[in-house]
Design an enzyme around this catalytic site. Sequence first.
Site, short mmCIF file in Angstrom:
data_model
loop_
_atom_site.label_atom_id
_atom_site.label_comp_id
_atom_site.label_asym_id
_atom_site.label_seq_id
_atom_site.Cartn_x
_atom_site.Cartn_y
_atom_site.Cartn_z
N ASP A 55 0.95 -1.14 -0.03
CA ASP A 55 0.05 0.09 0.03
C ASP A 55 0.90 1.11 -0.13
OD1 ASP A 55 -2.47 -1.38 0.23
OD2 ASP A 55 -2.05 -1.75 2.41
N ASP A 98 -13.73 -2.87 -2.02
CA ASP A 98 -13.73 -2.85 -0.65
C ASP A 98 -14.95 -3.07 0.15
OD1 ASP A 98 -10.76 -2.10 -0.94
OD2 ASP A 98 -11.10 0.00 -1.11
#
Length: 252
Positions: A11, A130
């Site tokens: 990330d 998500d």
Amino acid sequence: MLAKRIIPCLDVDHGRVKKGVNFVNLTDVGDPTEIAAAYEEQGADELVFLDITATNEKRKAIVDTIEKVASQVFMPLTVGGGIHSVDDMQRLLKAGADKVAVNSAAVTNPELITEGAEKFGSQCIVLAIDSKWDAEAGRYVVYVNGGRKATDLDVIEWAKQGVAAGAGELLVTSMDKDGTKSGFDLKLYQALTAAVNVPIIASGGCGKLEHFTEVFDETDVDAALAASVFHFGELTISDVKQTLREDGVIVR
């Protein structure tokens, strides 16, 4: 039976690898190029690189960082963040990505999935989702903008729609489990694998070796993704693969 894949995830926020819990309180982990090289050495099957602030800051993914990471790895590399057009996809593929992951932009414009699949092939297009459980509604809800914004989309229905549009793989992150190290959201992946017939990468919640065995034994996902347990050296990819082999799971 296809071998299960173990995938570390970077990330990346402004050129640095970060990790948080439930998508907030990000901690600096290090340089993406160095971390990618270490995962190559450990025997990771693939690598996911997500520019986690690109969409929210309305900017493109950082190509020079992606090029550096791609130069360090020979495994397949999936890149996501800040993709709004087929041109954006092409830029990332030219920078060294093997697959591109679309998330928020695909929700706004599902045609983007189809356009990408037509130009580069379905195998190149990963739909990243998500997901967060909405107890009141009794369903999993899709979030966008790096997990900051809820939509009215149901995760299972959106997964079906994305596959119909041309996505060749799904990368589904449980926001409820992200960074908690309490195990993968098994119910989520059981529902998803029953609904679609493309490979699914499970992401969010891994904290122990047995969590990897559990997600492969209890669901039909094709790959398990983890970040913090690998970044902080709590587990190595070789540890995970050894345990899976001992538990009868086929790995590369």
